[in-house]
Scaffold this motif. Structure first.
Motif, PDB file in Angstrom:
ATOM      1  N   SER A  18       0.946  -1.181   0.063  1.00 28.08           N
ATOM      2  CA  SER A  18      -0.018   0.017   0.067  1.00 28.08           C
ATOM      3  C   SER A  18       0.918   1.151  -0.124  1.00 28.08           C
ATOM      4  O   SER A  18       0.421   2.262  -0.314  1.00 28.08           O
ATOM      5  N   THR A  19       2.161   1.224   0.320  1.00 29.13           N
ATOM      6  CA  THR A  19       2.933   2.347   0.269  1.00 29.13           C
ATOM      7  C   THR A  19       3.001   2.855  -1.194  1.00 29.13           C
ATOM      8  O   THR A  19       3.160   4.083  -1.684  1.00 29.13           O
ATOM      9  N   THR A  52       0.706   1.854  -3.759  1.00 26.27           N
ATOM     10  CA  THR A  52      -0.358   1.986  -4.443  1.00 26.27           C
ATOM     11  C   THR A  52      -1.524   2.661  -3.865  1.00 26.27           C
ATOM     12  O   THR A  52      -2.402   3.001  -4.252  1.00 26.27           O
ATOM     13  N   GLY A  53      -1.183   2.696  -2.371  1.00 27.43           N
ATOM     14  CA  GLY A  53      -2.083   3.441  -1.275  1.00 27.43           C
ATOM     15  C   GLY A  53      -3.513   3.591  -1.491  1.00 27.43           C
ATOM     16  O   GLY A  53      -4.232   2.385  -1.473  1.00 27.43           O
ATOM     17  N   ALA A  54      -4.017   4.810  -1.822  1.00 27.65           N
ATOM     18  CA  ALA A  54      -5.324   5.097  -1.866  1.00 27.65           C
ATOM     19  C   ALA A  54      -5.953   4.178  -3.137  1.00 27.65           C
ATOM     20  O   ALA A  54      -7.247   4.249  -3.159  1.00 27.65           O
ATOM     21  N   LEU A  69      -0.102   3.730   4.564  1.00 20.47           N
ATOM     22  CA  LEU A  69      -0.241   5.214   3.870  1.00 20.47           C
ATOM     23  C   LEU A  69       0.605   6.210   4.061  1.00 20.47           C
ATOM     24  O   LEU A  69       0.960   7.097   3.645  1.00 20.47           O
ATOM     25  N   SER A 113       4.122   6.976  -0.397  1.00 26.60           N
ATOM     26  CA  SER A 113       2.809   6.989  -0.443  1.00 26.60           C
ATOM     27  C   SER A 113       2.513   8.344  -0.914  1.00 26.60           C
ATOM     28  O   SER A 113       2.973   9.437  -1.056  1.00 26.60           O
ATOM     29  N   LEU A 114       1.322   8.152  -2.132  1.00 32.91           N
ATOM     30  CA  LEU A 114       0.898   9.110  -2.779  1.00 32.91           C
ATOM     31  C   LEU A 114       0.233  10.297  -2.027  1.00 32.91           C
ATOM     32  O   LEU A 114       0.347  11.403  -2.095  1.00 32.91           O
ATOM     33  N   ALA A 115      -0.642   9.734  -0.938  1.00 36.10           N
ATOM     34  CA  ALA A 115      -1.260  10.436   0.003  1.00 36.10           C
ATOM     35  C   ALA A 115      -0.526  11.673   0.712  1.00 36.10           C
ATOM     36  O   ALA A 115      -0.557  13.023   0.840  1.00 36.10           O
TER      37      ALA A 115
END
Ligand code: NA
Ligand code: NA
Lengths: 603, 308
Positions: free
Chosen positions: A284-285, A287-289, A327, A332-334
């Motif tokens: 998720s780091t 592809t995260g959200a 996240l 992370s994109l966020a």
């Protein structure tokens, strides 16, 4: 879409896909090439970075076009309830008509912006005028409007849906006094339609159009802001990391990572739960959200958990709530988006996120250990040989974060170069070394998925920036800060109010639009109470992380329900205990600023 | 509606607020100037775009934004063109009719001129001569292709980077020199990471408050002269205050460990020499050659009259 069906597609559809994929490929290759030139010859491609920034605009809105074609635009709900209530046909026509109306408005706004920008003396790379890139905006929105209409099965339905364009034109021509009266009813209709399944970007875009029209400000203001965010320097990293994540998900990297963590941690009480959490955190780091984690790993890990003796309900909750647990970790994109919007240095925000991120992971792991012990789940013994073998097998995946993090903090690369290198690295390892992703068979599908996902995210980001522009234009942040300053006396009370407010925001908004719309509101207020910008960032991100798990808009809930074919309500129930654990972490991060500032520079 | 990058509470923002009060008084409340400070309306390129589409009516811009409206402004910001405030003031006052006309032709009306300070080099190693700077990795604005070419032509080593990555770049070693104004070096804390300043005025960063013709037409014709005079008065009062701020910023940074390196006159000539090697890359690409020639002519005439 497999290569078999691709062959039967009309040529212009294939051309569209190939063109979008080519744009994305250039975005990877150009920064890598530029970096090589700098290292080898202290030279650079003239204007290289500006091309990549502006190509993001193409990738984003070609992606939005393709997402409209593939039905890939994010919605708050599936619309099943509304279909039962008013009939599928009627409901479909109404949402199509609204979508056509809003896209027509946005196409018009884009056209105005395009014409105005033609007066700019700026030349990218010394020769290319910016309008060459901006032209994609009116084009894409016109196509999206058409696609919403043409998606209706009957000719009459298509005609009615196209009538939305006339509605938009009429609204723009109404006298100001009438528009002012219509503002709130129009906003109400859009919000209601949102709850019934209208795409999020249509809702936000529609609200922004209505508000700007009523304020007598040219609607091109929406697209000026969309352009600003999409071509800003850190944003190309979003499509690049999405591509890296989907390349990774296409091969067997997930299995190798699971094996790696299983070999090292599987022996411990709650070992498998920890393994799942760590694998999800890793995935998720990147592809995260996007929720890719649940789609990519979910099918693999849920049966494993249940087979090892974990309760089914717990397992479902664990997989669902781990889908965004990475996240706070780079890249992370966020975090990148927050830093861009709040004007804080991206690496500093990543450093600030290390301790809160670890606490979040540790808290969920602790819960997993308790359940693991209680349910007497299976625990394979630890073996050095197996652990080292699994590490060796996963060496290329382990190397991946080192490329990005080492490149940035070592002073070798800019952020964009690090993202491009990561995508390039994943491409090379998965296609050339592991040979699990076959260039001819899988790449078209991976690129198509990437641009669809990118298009879905950027369609929302763009209009959310437009809505924020309205709020700034109406001086809402300044007034809100003044009001809070006058009415909220203590810092503690403010933080509590902030927690509750952000929790509510997380219920109804996705993290991208929330960042873009809400952060400019809370920044001046945070400054009034002397809250460190990095700490404020952590409060925001950890709070919004919860939003993935709260109905009605909880991306992880949807994806989990969809992936595991469980009722939405059952998934909601399963995540409840995890939600409670995460709330404790939110409170900890909010009221102990030192956690966020421990690793941050200059403290 | 007027946009500005100047932070809330800064002298620049206060001057704009005073102007808003003055305009309201002069027009008996008919002209209300709403100020969006601290970059809430975006960076300068964004504000210029918002003026083009008609969302903003006015903006307080530096040369970076002004050159995105009319490239002629860049002629005032050529590196090593001027040695002092006096030279800049003299040339600008003579050139003003032409600059104003160039901006007018692009749809904006100039309310006043005031500058934003001089650009110096802030470096991680002591720099006195151009040869000291050449081995360093020098920050250059990403996207300013012509300027990057000019740095290279003059033998420097530019690293194109977004301004948001300057801080990280300095601490990671991606760059180790930044050309910027003392006010910016202080307020963004860059000087903490690049502790040496070369005392050579590389280029001025000019500034102006402009209003779109569309916005200006909405002001009753009878009032325009009065409002413009008030704006000019604001510029006149602001100019010395900004210049004082520049030297104050250097004093503060010196207290916190900044080392300022004097540049003796012969070495200054070497800087001029070096800068001129890059001119060919800029002229007729990002600045009209005739305008640069005009600036040089006015400056040389001034220097001759001063007997230097
Ligand atoms: Na992420
Ligand atoms: Na939610």
């Amino acid at each position: 879409m497999s290569s078999v069906t691709a062959a039967r597609l009309p040529w212009w559809r294939r051309a569209e896909d190939v063109f979008a994929a080519a744009v994305l490929a250039v975005m990877v290759i150009l920064p890598v090439f530029d970096l090589g030139l700098r290292w080898a010859f202290q030279s650079s491609v003239p204007g290289g970075t500006s091309y990549v920034q502006n190509l993001t605009l193409w990738a984003a809105f070609l992606g939005a076009m393709i997402a409209a074609r593939e039905g890939g635009h994010l919605r708050l709900s599936s619309g099943a309830f509304a279909e039962k209530w008013v009939g599928a046909r009627f409901f479909g026509v109404i949402t199509a008509m609204l979508s056509v109306a809003v896209c027509t408005g946005l196409a018009w706004a884009s056209y105005d912006f395009l014409i105005a920008e033609m007066g700019s003396p700026v030349r990218l790379g010394g020769w290319l005028p910016p309008w060459v890139f901006i032209v994609v905006l009116p084009f894409a929105f016109a196509i999206i409007a058409l696609r919403f209409a043409l998606a209706r099965p009957a000719a009459v339905e298509r005609a009615v849906a196209l009538g939305g364009a006339a509605v938009a034109a009429a609204f723009a021509q109404l006298p100001l006094a009438i528009v002012e009266v219509l503002v709130w009813p129009a906003v109400l209709v859009l919000v209601l339609a949102a709850a019934l399944g209208l795409p999020i970007f249509i809702v936000i875009g529609g609200v922004a159009l209505v508000l700007f029209t009523a304020a007598d400000v040219p609607v091109a203001a929406i697209q000026v802001e969309a352009y600003r965010i999409v071509v800003s320097p850190a944003i190309p990293t979003i499509p690049l990391f999405v591509l890296a994540g989907l390349l990774l998900a296409a091969g067997r990297a997930g299995e190798r990572l699971m094996d790696l963590f299983q070999a090292w941690f599987g022996w411990a009480p709650g070992g498998l739960a920890i393994v799942v959490i760590l694998s999800c955190a890793f995935f998720s780091t990147f592809t995260g959200a996007s929720g890719v984690t649940i789609l990519a790993l979910g099918g693999l890990v849920l049966p494993m958990l249940i087979k090892s003796g974990y309760p089914e309900r717990f397992s479902l909750g664990l997989v669902t709530s781990s889908g965004s647990i990475g996240l706070l970790f780079p890249p992370s994109l966020a975090v990148i988006l927050y830093a861009v919007v709040a004007h804080v240095p991206i690496p500093d925000l990543f450093k600030a996120g290390i301790v809160p991120g670890l606490i979040l992971v540790a808290a969920v792991c602790a819960f997993g250990i308790v359940v693991g012990i209680r349910s007497k789940a299976a625990r394979p013994p630890f073996r050095w040989r197996a652990a080292l073998a699994a590490t060796w097998r996963a060496k290329w995946e382990i190397g991946m974060p080192l490329v990005a993090i080492g490149g940035i903090f070592g002073g070798y690369m800019t952020l964009m170069e690090a993202a491009a290198c990561t995508a390039f690295y994943v491409f090379c390892t998965q296609t050339l070394i592991h040979r699990e992703v076959l260039a001819s068979r899988d790449l078209p599908e991976i690129f198509l998925k990437s641009v669809t996902l990118i298009g879905g995210v950027f369609a929302i980001l763009g209009v959310a920036m437009g809505l924020t522009n309205y709020l700034v234009d109406a001086e809402v942040p300044a007034h809100a800060a003044a009001w809070v300053e006058a009415n909220v006396s203590s810092r503690l009370l403010f933080l509590l109010a902030l927690n509750i407010f952000l929790l509510a925001v997380g219920c109804v908004m996705d993290i991208y639009s929330a960042t873009v719309v809400v952060v400019p509101l809370i920044l001046p207020i945070g400054a009034v109470f002397g809250i460190h910008p990095l700490h404020l960032g952590m409060i925001f991100l950890v709070n919004l992380q919860l939003g993935y798990l709260t109905p009605p808009v909880g991306m992880n809930l949807f994806l989990s329900a969809y992936r595991f074919e469980r009722p939405f309500a059952e998934v909601c129930g399963a995540v409840l205990p995890f939600f409670a654990v995460m709330v404790l972490v939110v409170l900890l991060v909010t009221y102990v600023p030192a956690l966020s500032l421990l690793m941050a520079p200059g403290q | 509606k007027l946009g500005s990058l100047a932070p809330k509470g800064s002298p620049w923002h206060k001057a704009l607020e005073d102007l808003a009060v003055e305009w309201a008084k002069l027009s008996a409340g008919k002209v209300r100037l709403r100020i969006y400070p601290g970059g809430v309306a975006g960076d300068e390129p964004d504000m210029v775009r918002k003026m083009r589409i008609g969302q903003l009516h006015a903006a307080a811009l530096t040369g970076a934004g002004l050159a995105r409206i009319a490239q002629e402004v860049q002629a005032l910001q050529m590196p090593m063109m001027f040695r002092s405030d006096a030279e800049l003031d003299h040339v600008r006052s003579r050139l003003m009719p032409k600059l104003n006309a160039a901006l007018e032709a692009k749809g904006v009306h100039v309310l006043n001129w005031a500058d934003a300070g001089w650009v110096y080099f802030f470096t991680q190693k002591p720099v006195v001569s151009p040869d000291d700077l050449k081995p360093l990795k020098l920050f250059a604005w990403v996207g300013e292709t012509a300027h990057i070419g000019a740095w290279r032509a003059a033998g420097y080593n530019p690293v194109p980077l977004p301004a948001t990555e300057i801080h990280t770049g300095l601490s990671s070693g991606l760059i180790n020199a930044v050309p910027t104004t003392p006010i910016a070096a202080l307020s963004y804390q860059w000087f903490g990471l690049a502790k040496h300043m070369t005392d050579v005025k590389w280029a001025p960063l000019v500034g102006a408050t402009v209003i779109t013709k569309r916005g200006w037409r909405r002001v009753p014709a009878a009032l325009r002269d009065k409002l413009r005079d008030a704006a000019r008065e604001m510029g006149r009062k602001l100019q010395p205050r900004i210049r004082k701020l520049d030297s104050e910023a250097i004093t503060i940074m010196k207290k916190h460990g900044l080392k300022v390196h004097e540049v003796p006159p012969p070495v200054e000539d070497a800087w001029v020499e070096g800068a001129r090697q890059g001119y060919a890359r800029l002229i007729d690409k990002v600045v009209p050659g005739a305008m640069v020639a005009e600036v040089e002519r006015l400056r040389d005439a001034y220097r001759a009259a001063q007997g230097k």
